[in-house]
Write an enzyme that holds these catalytic residues in place. Structure first.
Site, PDB file in Angstrom:
ATOM      1  N   CYS A 108       0.856  -1.188   0.000  1.00  0.00           N
ATOM      2  CA  CYS A 108       0.000   0.000   0.000  1.00  0.00           C
ATOM      3  C   CYS A 108       0.889   1.234   0.000  1.00  0.00           C
ATOM      4  O   CYS A 108       1.788   1.349   0.830  1.00  0.00           O
ATOM      5  CB  CYS A 108      -0.880  -0.026   1.245  1.00  0.00           C
ATOM      6  SG  CYS A 108      -1.855   1.467   1.474  1.00  0.00           S
ATOM      7  N   CYS A 132       0.319   3.179   3.617  1.00  0.00           N
ATOM      8  CA  CYS A 132       0.737   2.685   4.940  1.00  0.00           C
ATOM      9  C   CYS A 132       1.809   1.615   4.858  1.00  0.00           C
ATOM     10  O   CYS A 132       2.344   1.201   5.894  1.00  0.00           O
ATOM     11  CB  CYS A 132      -0.466   2.164   5.726  1.00  0.00           C
ATOM     12  SG  CYS A 132      -1.125   0.614   5.103  1.00  0.00           S
ATOM     13  N   CYS A 188      -7.429  -0.935   1.235  1.00  0.00           N
ATOM     14  CA  CYS A 188      -6.435  -1.464   2.159  1.00  0.00           C
ATOM     15  C   CYS A 188      -7.110  -1.704   3.510  1.00  0.00           C
ATOM     16  O   CYS A 188      -7.752  -0.810   4.049  1.00  0.00           O
ATOM     17  CB  CYS A 188      -5.297  -0.458   2.303  1.00  0.00           C
ATOM     18  SG  CYS A 188      -4.104  -0.889   3.585  1.00  0.00           S
ATOM     19  N   CYS A 208      -5.384   0.844   6.321  1.00  0.00           N
ATOM     20  CA  CYS A 208      -5.557   2.308   6.341  1.00  0.00           C
ATOM     21  C   CYS A 208      -6.743   2.791   5.514  1.00  0.00           C
ATOM     22  O   CYS A 208      -6.960   3.996   5.424  1.00  0.00           O
ATOM     23  CB  CYS A 208      -4.272   2.995   5.883  1.00  0.00           C
ATOM     24  SG  CYS A 208      -4.010   2.932   4.098  1.00  0.00           S
ATOM     25  N   CYS A 259      -8.553  -5.444  -9.885  1.00  0.00           N
ATOM     26  CA  CYS A 259      -8.153  -4.411 -10.839  1.00  0.00           C
ATOM     27  C   CYS A 259      -7.695  -3.217 -10.010  1.00  0.00           C
ATOM     28  O   CYS A 259      -8.508  -2.492  -9.443  1.00  0.00           O
ATOM     29  CB  CYS A 259      -9.366  -4.074 -11.701  1.00  0.00           C
ATOM     30  SG  CYS A 259      -9.046  -2.883 -12.987  1.00  0.00           S
TER      31      CYS A 259
HETATM   32 ZN   LIG Z   1      -2.784   1.035   3.499  1.00  0.00          ZN
END
Ligand SMILES: [Zn+2]
Length: 135
Positions: A43, A46, A92, A95, A115
């Protein structure tokens, strides 16, 4: 968990728009669309590791596509009815950054197509970071 202020300093305007305002990068413009290196995609907000190159495939959609996340609890899915379509948004789990959408037209064995916007991801080369090597 990173604050919006921290992210505004650290991310590009496109990364901020995609992850925080549920934006979508234009197809075939993301840096990871044709990215084939072995490693992990984290991510961008984060740093949680979300996808690996092992489940990345070329869907022809213009966005990086994966048939499975690194682990089921790394991402969350939400029903998204924006733009007059019923889609499943992927975020995510740590976060809540917007990542992309998941569709049910992916390859076997999962039949799923995650996607994902390149702008939401940060690729980590295991050779460069030492990740995955015995300590
Ligand atoms: Zn994240």
């Amino acid at each position: 968990m990173p604050t919006r202020e921290e992210l505004e300093k650290r991310l590009t305007s496109e990364q901020l728009h995609v992850t925080q305002d549920k934006g979508t990068e234009r197809p075939f413009t993301g840096k990871y669309v044709n990215h084939k290196a072995k490693g992990v995609y984290a991510c961008v907000c984060c740093g949680t590791e979300l996808f690996t190159s092992d489940t990345k495939y070329d869907s022809g959609s213009g966005w990086p596509s994966f048939w499975l996340p690194l682990a089921g609890d790394r991402v969350r899915t939400h029903r998204d009815t924006s733009l007059g379509m019923i889609r499943v948004e992927v975020t995510c789990a740590h976060c809540d950054a917007h990542l992309g959408h998941v569709f049910e037209d992916g390859p076997q064995p999962s039949g799923l197509r995650y996607c994902i916007n390149s702008a939401s991801l940060d690729f980590r080369d295991p050779a460069a970071t030492g990740a995955g090597k015995p300590t």
